[in-house]
Design an enzyme around this catalytic site. Structure first.
Site, PDB file in Angstrom:
ATOM      1  N   LYS A 235       0.813  -1.377   0.005  1.00 47.22           N
ATOM      2  CA  LYS A 235      -0.129  -0.068   0.029  1.00 47.22           C
ATOM      3  C   LYS A 235       0.846   1.267   0.149  1.00 47.22           C
ATOM      4  CE  LYS A 235      -2.171  -1.515   3.743  1.00 47.22           C
ATOM      5  NZ  LYS A 235      -2.990  -1.796   4.866  1.00 47.22           N
TER       6      LYS A 235
ATOM      7  N   ASP B  96      -5.499  -5.598  10.554  1.00 49.69           N
ATOM      8  CA  ASP B  96      -6.877  -5.001  10.573  1.00 49.69           C
ATOM      9  C   ASP B  96      -7.995  -5.799  10.446  1.00 49.69           C
ATOM     10  OD1 ASP B  96      -5.922  -5.148   8.162  1.00 49.69           O
ATOM     11  OD2 ASP B  96      -6.578  -3.091   7.510  1.00 49.69           O
TER      12      ASP B  96
HETATM   13  C1  GLC Z   1      -2.718  -4.776   2.737  1.00 47.57           C
HETATM   14  C2  GLC Z   1      -2.028  -5.514   3.653  1.00 47.57           C
HETATM   15  C3  GLC Z   1      -2.857  -6.289   4.792  1.00 47.57           C
HETATM   16  C4  GLC Z   1      -3.994  -5.404   5.150  1.00 47.57           C
HETATM   17  C5  GLC Z   1      -4.801  -4.829   3.812  1.00 47.57           C
HETATM   18  C6  GLC Z   1      -5.947  -3.966   4.195  1.00 47.57           C
HETATM   19  O1  GLC Z   1      -3.147  -5.972   1.723  1.00 47.57           O
HETATM   20  O2  GLC Z   1      -0.811  -6.300   3.385  1.00 47.57           O
HETATM   21  O3  GLC Z   1      -2.159  -6.749   5.749  1.00 47.57           O
HETATM   22  O4  GLC Z   1      -4.833  -6.292   5.982  1.00 47.57           O
HETATM   23  O5  GLC Z   1      -3.800  -4.118   3.040  1.00 47.57           O
HETATM   24  O6  GLC Z   1      -5.499  -3.054   4.879  1.00 47.57           O
END
Ligand code: GLC
Length: 458
Positions: free
Chosen positions: A162, A198
């Site tokens: 991200k 999360d």
């Molecule tokens: C990305 C991260 C993951 C998280 C997701 C949503 O995929 O790698 O850990 O849960 O974003 O935030």
């Protein structure tokens, strides 16, 4: 031009359309990767890492009191105080007071020390504000990146996702990085008791309302899901009894070629321009970090084919990232007079006709619908797997969901739900939206972890 060439526009957008068979193919490939991720001998090469979280079924009670929760994983960093307690029915009561801090780009892409120093600075500021600096509180950390855990309070960051890139964090224990930064400041103390993804925090926070909640899903900046897997299938952790929550990290689905026949030219451009090319390919077709950019690339294509804006683009529209994901929601919600759409297009420096507005809306719908449908195939893969491994005629299951795309887009949710239902016979599914899930979940699981640590005398 008051009309637009519907046929030619449709032709361009038809590439985004997925057939029912495509969904089955995607779902089966997702299940195959999940299976490979769970097995010891194939985990390494699997794109879907299926990371054990050390969050287990049947928590036996927890502490009550104040907990500090941190939430890092999107564009903001949040600190909150959560009171965990019991009411007459023995249920959890949680209250939160939170503060949001935006993360400067140089903290995201500098060194790990810079990032964690900034986090510690924010905590210090928050504690000052709450007048709580003197208290050594137990702390739960929602850290929304792929972490290979050794225990609930210990795990290494596998890779950033991200748009984060802070150097010196990958391969290191994240809780250690946080503890070190707190120590470097020296103006407050914390007892870091749990770190969760999360998705996991979301699942836990919803679990307290609905004990059928055994799946957590995020469709926000990124896209990911977790669920309760039978311990006997979690080969990376010893023990056979009960269940453990597995963070699938399904955003990386496709990274070993499973999406090649679905990825379009636009997906390739988005990927190549990202900070992590070749990684998180499924996430890049769904997540809010990328959705606006996909639409922008489609619009540019339509301009180049002389189907939009009289064949004239603008400097702004040619700029990467200029078309924000929230525009997609706003344009799709603007169903009557295109006032909002015209406004947005004006800020992007293009002169649009009503015909152009129709075409732009179709582009937004194509990209967001594909995202919803792709995401459904993933969730259906998890739910069908759960039903099978539990050998249940009817799986009654609740999915806790959070994230800006899911919550704010006007039709993502409905299309997503409808498609999941179509793909999952034998499942009775309830979706619940979590409120403040990332923080509350981290605090709730910390309360459980804290109690266990107290019990075994840590
Ligand atoms: C990305 C991260 C993951 C998280 C997701 C949503 O995929 O790698 O850990 O849960 O974003 O935030």
């Amino acid at each position: 031009m008051e009309t637009f060439d519907q046929n030619e526009v449709d032709q361009i957008l038809s590439e985004f359309h997925l057939q029912e068979e495509d969904l089955h193919v995607l779902m089966c490939r997702m299940q195959a990767e999940m299976e490979r991720g769970l097995h010891l001998e194939t985990n390494e090469e699997a794109s879907v890492k299926m990371l054990p979280t050390y969050v287990r079924s049947t928590p036996d009670g927890s502490e009550v009191g104040d907990f500090l929760a941190l939430d890092l994983g999107g564009t903001n960093f949040r600190v909150m105080l959560v009171k965990v307690g019991e009411d007459l029915e023995g249920q959890w009561k949680v209250e939160t007071k939170h503060k949001m801090y935006s993360i400067p780009v140089d903290a995201m892409t500098g060194t790990a020390e810079m990032l964690f120093d900034y986090i510690a600075e924010c905590i210090s500021d928050y504690l000052d504000q709450q007048n709580m600096k003197h208290k050594k509180l137990p702390l739960g950390f929602t850290f929304s990146f792929p972490v290979r855990h050794e225990d609930i309070d210990k795990g290494i960051l596998l890779n950033w996702t991200k748009g984060f890139k802070a150097s010196g964090a990958e391969g290191n224990n994240v809780v250690g990085l946080l503890r070190d930064a707190i120590k470097r400041r020296g103006d407050f103390e914390m007892d870091v008791v749990a770190m969760v993804n999360d998705t996991v925090a979301t699942m836990i926070s919803c679990y307290y309302e609905d004990h059928h909640c055994e799946v957590g899903l995020i469709v926000g900046t990124g896209c990911n899901a977790c669920y309760m897997e039978e311990m006997s299938n979690v080969e990376l952790v010893e023990g056979e009894e009960g269940r453990m929550c597995v963070n699938t990290e399904w955003g990386a689905f496709g990274d070993t070629g499973e999406l090649e026949d679905f990825r379009l030219e636009y997906d390739r451009v988005v990927d190549e321009a990202s900070l992590n090319p070749g990684q998180q390919l499924y996430e890049k077709m769904i997540g809010g970090k990328y959705m606006g950019e996909l639409v922008r690339l489609v619009l540019i294509k339509m301009v180049n084919e002389n189907l939009l804006f009289g064949g004239e683009s603008s400097e702004k529209l040619k700029t990467r990232g200029a078309f924000e994901t929230q525009f997609v929601s706003q344009i799709e919600a603007d169903t009557s007079d295109f006032k909002q759409t015209l406004n947005i297009l004006r800020t992007l420096g293009v002169q649009a006709t009503i015909g152009d507005c129709h075409a732009v809306r179709l582009a937004c719908e194509s990209v967001s619908t594909r995202a919803a449908i792709m995401c459904s195939a993933g969730l259906a893969g998890i739910l069908n797997r759960m039903r099978q491994s539990r050998r249940e005629e009817l799986l009654r299951i609740t999915v806790g969901v959070d994230g800006s795309v899911y919550k704010l887009h006007p039709s993502f949710k409905d299309k997503f739900h409808a498609t999941v239902l179509k793909l999952t016979s034998g499942c009775e599914i309830t979706f619940i939206q979590s409120e403040e899930g990332s923080g509350r979940g981290a605090a709730l699981i910390s309360a459980v972890a804290y109690k266990m640590a107290v019990m075994i005398g840590h």
